[in-house]
Design a protein around this motif. Structure first.
Motif, PDB file in Angstrom:
ATOM      1  N   GLN A 279      -5.687   1.700  12.546  1.00 49.64           N
ATOM      2  CA  GLN A 279      -5.733   1.286  11.149  1.00 49.64           C
ATOM      3  C   GLN A 279      -6.357   2.407  10.328  1.00 49.64           C
ATOM      4  O   GLN A 279      -7.105   3.239  10.851  1.00 49.64           O
ATOM      5  CB  GLN A 279      -6.543  -0.004  10.994  1.00 49.64           C
ATOM      6  N   VAL A 280      -6.030   2.440   9.047  1.00 50.21           N
ATOM      7  CA  VAL A 280      -6.607   3.418   8.127  1.00 50.21           C
ATOM      8  C   VAL A 280      -7.795   2.761   7.425  1.00 50.21           C
ATOM      9  O   VAL A 280      -7.680   1.633   6.938  1.00 50.21           O
ATOM     10  CB  VAL A 280      -5.567   3.893   7.089  1.00 50.21           C
ATOM     11  N   GLN A 281      -8.902   3.472   7.376  1.00 51.38           N
ATOM     12  CA  GLN A 281     -10.095   2.959   6.691  1.00 51.38           C
ATOM     13  C   GLN A 281     -10.546   4.000   5.672  1.00 51.38           C
ATOM     14  O   GLN A 281     -10.776   5.147   6.024  1.00 51.38           O
ATOM     15  CB  GLN A 281     -11.202   2.686   7.713  1.00 51.38           C
ATOM     16  N   ILE A 282     -10.655   3.604   4.391  1.00 53.10           N
ATOM     17  CA  ILE A 282     -11.033   4.526   3.333  1.00 53.10           C
ATOM     18  C   ILE A 282     -12.129   3.903   2.466  1.00 53.10           C
ATOM     19  O   ILE A 282     -12.112   2.691   2.208  1.00 53.10           O
ATOM     20  CB  ILE A 282      -9.799   4.926   2.481  1.00 53.10           C
ATOM     21  N   GLN A 283     -13.072   4.717   2.044  1.00 49.59           N
ATOM     22  CA  GLN A 283     -14.216   4.222   1.277  1.00 49.59           C
ATOM     23  C   GLN A 283     -13.788   3.687  -0.092  1.00 49.59           C
ATOM     24  O   GLN A 283     -12.933   4.277  -0.755  1.00 49.59           O
ATOM     25  CB  GLN A 283     -15.248   5.331   1.077  1.00 49.59           C
ATOM     26  N   GLY A 284     -14.416   2.553  -0.476  1.00 48.02           N
ATOM     27  CA  GLY A 284     -14.160   1.961  -1.792  1.00 48.02           C
ATOM     28  C   GLY A 284     -12.960   1.024  -1.786  1.00 48.02           C
ATOM     29  O   GLY A 284     -12.203   0.947  -0.823  1.00 48.02           O
ATOM     30  N   ASN A 285     -12.786   0.317  -2.899  1.00 55.43           N
ATOM     31  CA  ASN A 285     -11.614  -0.550  -3.076  1.00 55.43           C
ATOM     32  C   ASN A 285     -10.498   0.299  -3.683  1.00 55.43           C
ATOM     33  O   ASN A 285     -10.510   0.602  -4.878  1.00 55.43           O
ATOM     34  CB  ASN A 285     -11.979  -1.726  -3.999  1.00 55.43           C
ATOM     35  N   GLN A 286      -9.553   0.694  -2.851  1.00 54.24           N
ATOM     36  CA  GLN A 286      -8.492   1.629  -3.266  1.00 54.24           C
ATOM     37  C   GLN A 286      -7.133   0.944  -3.359  1.00 54.24           C
ATOM     38  O   GLN A 286      -6.099   1.588  -3.236  1.00 54.24           O
ATOM     39  CB  GLN A 286      -8.414   2.796  -2.269  1.00 54.24           C
ATOM     40  N   ILE A 287      -7.120  -0.372  -3.599  1.00 56.95           N
ATOM     41  CA  ILE A 287      -5.851  -1.114  -3.581  1.00 56.95           C
ATOM     42  C   ILE A 287      -4.930  -0.674  -4.719  1.00 56.95           C
ATOM     43  O   ILE A 287      -3.707  -0.647  -4.546  1.00 56.95           O
ATOM     44  CB  ILE A 287      -6.124  -2.630  -3.612  1.00 56.95           C
ATOM     45  N   HIS A 288      -5.489  -0.308  -5.887  1.00 54.50           N
ATOM     46  CA  HIS A 288      -4.632   0.169  -6.987  1.00 54.50           C
ATOM     47  C   HIS A 288      -3.825   1.393  -6.560  1.00 54.50           C
ATOM     48  O   HIS A 288      -2.615   1.479  -6.804  1.00 54.50           O
ATOM     49  CB  HIS A 288      -5.485   0.515  -8.216  1.00 54.50           C
TER      50      HIS A 288
END
Length: 581
Positions: free
Chosen positions: A542-551
């Motif tokens: 899975q990819v995990q990225i800091q912050g809420n990046q849904i936009h």
């Protein structure tokens, strides 16, 4: 082994007792393997001395070309022109206009007779086929239409399981006038030019009338100008050799040129683009992001124009050569898991001129390459379950038959009409008979419900069938998987110090490389992105990225990659934008 010998004797009565004992020996190792055709049909293959000698489809035995080279008169034979071989090896059937009529006439066969196909001037068979007409019907049809349904050919996937040897040269039993003329011409040429020693070996030199065949595994290279150079150009200057070699390259068929281009781009990509840290690497990403970027200017890779037809077959070939290893880490999704960078072919590969600066520029544009992604075509399908067999057997379907929703609808409508179940008083309703009752109604409903609306009838039917789906990736063959496809799952998780991270799963199911997606997101949002294993699963990441990046994810997946919204789960968790003052 005894049963096999009995079956072979019954299938091929022309074999003598001595030939039969030689063909199926008592002591030699005899292996049995199972392979699958591109249509998914199971084929049993019998191997002897590392070569396939027989294959079995639906309990019928057929000889391979390796067997027919030892027993060339085992089957009635029909000749065709050498250039036709390329079409047969590509999957075509043999049409009657391509069959050469010998002066002595055709052998007498009936419809469905197993036959061998040879090339004019050589009795060694190059294909095994079933006659679609009798000899009398072929002549009555004016030698027009399909004459033979081809089952197996020299240079096909089954042939590749053996030692990949070429057909021997076997003189025809009856020489045709056309062949006599060719032989006389050859004698005249031989009188003028000294003949090189290698042409005396029947295995290395396959005279198939000038057909251009170029195989990697020591097969014959028959190219007119190159042969002339071999025969008479002993004292030729280096410049002349270069010209002849260039002419030989140009004389290759488009299919051979595409095979060579795929080989070049494959080794170029492995040598210059792929690192050990990139593995496992999706095969679709390897083709799209690495091999395409190694393609010379003015040329384009197209697997359909190669002899492999599918990229998976090309990779299987490379796996047989032990260059790399491919595994199906997720169902229906293959990845390259290992590369032998010490392989002689990789070490010997020389990067073409003019690629050093171009490749550096392309490496800096990984995002542009990623935009070559094409969203897969996803079609829901339905399998006939055990409970639904009575409803579908009238239309000729059995358990496991795969149908589209429109096919299910048509079958149900035809069943209702054939059994006169439309309610005469209200045609919006269908009367429930015993089969519909057993297949579609719950036990609590069986005494109460006597009719169903059309929509309710069809929806109940679809619900009780086994769910399947078909995924077609760009430039690849469709893949059918069980169940409904899992959506790309986007979740927001809380970490220490009230920090949020965005987690994205199931990208591989849609042909997206998690590492590439992580790299692009990291560059766009300037936040740390990592690849981590999915808890509780094997070989899934899975990819995990800091912050809420849904936009940013929504813009990438919906607008750039053109994925339908219904296949993305979690977009509603995007942060709410503050009001602008």
């Amino acid at each position: 082994r005894r049963k096999l010998r009995t079956d072979v004797a019954a299938a091929f009565p022309n074999l003598s007792a001595e030939q039969l004992a030689e063909f199926i020996p008592n002591k030699d190792e005899l292996n049995v393997i199972k392979i699958y055709t591109h249509k998914g049909e199971a084929v049993t293959v019998y191997m002897n001395n590392r070569n396939p000698i027989l294959f079995e489809i639906e309990k019928a035995l057929y000889p391979t070309v390796y067997t027919l080279w030892i027993y060339p008169d085992l089957l009635p034979a029909f000749s065709t022109w050498p250039p036709v071989l390329q079409k047969l090896a590509g999957g075509a059937d043999l049409m009657l206009p391509g069959v050469v009529v010998p002066p002595s006439g055709f052998p007498q066969v009936e419809r469905g007779t197993l036959c061998a196909v040879t090339l004019l001037g050589n009795r060694a068979p190059v294909a095994v086929a079933l006659a679609t007409m009798s000899t009398a019907e072929m002549l009555a049809a004016g030698m027009k239409g399909k004459g033979f349904a081809v089952l197996h050919t020299y240079m096909d996937h089954l042939w590749e399981y053996g030692d990949k040897s070429c057909p021997p040269t076997l003189a025809p039993l009856v020489t045709d006038p056309a062949e006599k003329e060719n032989a006389e011409d050859e004698e005249e040429m031989e009188g003028k030019k000294p003949v090189s020693s290698f042409s005396a070996d029947p295995v290395q030199h396959v005279d198939v009338g000038g057909l251009s065949l170029k195989e990697q595994n020591s097969c014959a290279v028959l190219m007119g100008k190159e042969e002339l150079n071999e025969h008479g150009g002993v004292e030729t200057a280096e410049d002349d050799n270069t010209e002849v070699q260039q002419d030989a390259e140009d004389s290759r068929t488009p299919q051979e040129q595409m095979d060579a281009l795929f080989n070049q781009c494959f080794f170029h990509a492995l040598k210059c683009k792929v690192k050990k840290s990139d593995l496992p690497l999706l095969t679709s990403t390897f083709l799209r992001s690495h091999m395409f970027s190694c393609c010379p200017a003015g040329q384009q890779l197209d697997i359909k124009k190669s002899s492999y037809k599918k990229f998976s077959k090309f990779l299987q070939h490379m796996q047989h050569q032990k260059v790399l290893q491919v595994k199906e880490l997720n169902k229906g999704v293959e990845s390259i898991v290992e590369v032998d960078w010490k392989h002689p072919d990789i070490k010997a590969f020389v990067v073409p001129e003019g690629f050093s600066s171009a490749s550096a520029a392309q490496d800096s544009k990984s995002e542009d390459r990623e935009q070559a992604y094409h969203a897969p075509e996803i079609i829901p399908l339905y399998g006939v379950s055990t409970k639904m067999i009575p409803l579908f057997q009238e239309s000729g379907h059995k358990k496991g038959s795969i149908l589209s929703s429109s096919e299910v609808r048509n079958i149900i409508i035809n069943y209702v009409k054939a059994n006169e179940l439309v309610d005469e008083t209200n045609k919006n309703f269908v009367k429930v008979n015993a089969i519909l009752c057993d297949c579609l109604l719950d036990k609590s409903e069986q005494d109460e419900v006597s009719s169903l609306k059309w929509d309710d009838l069809l929806s109940r039917c679809l619900q009780r069938l086994q769910p399947l789906h078909q995924v077609t990736f760009f430039g690849q063959e469709p893949i059918v998987r069980k169940g409904n496809i899992e959506p790309i799952d986007i979740t927001i998780a809380q970490r220490s110090s009230n920090k949020k991270v965005t987690i994205i799963k199931n990208l591989e199911l849609y042909g997206l490389d998690p590492q590439s997606v992580a790299t692009i997101l990291q560059q766009r949002v300037q936040a740390s992105a990592t690849i981590t294993p999915v808890p509780g699963t094997k070989d899934r990441v899975q990819v995990q990225i800091q912050g809420n990046q849904i936009h940013h994810l929504a813009k990438m997946l919906l607008e750039e990659y053109q994925l339908p919204r219904k296949y993305i789960q979690g977009l509603e968790k995007a942060p709410k934008l503050g009001r602008k003052k």
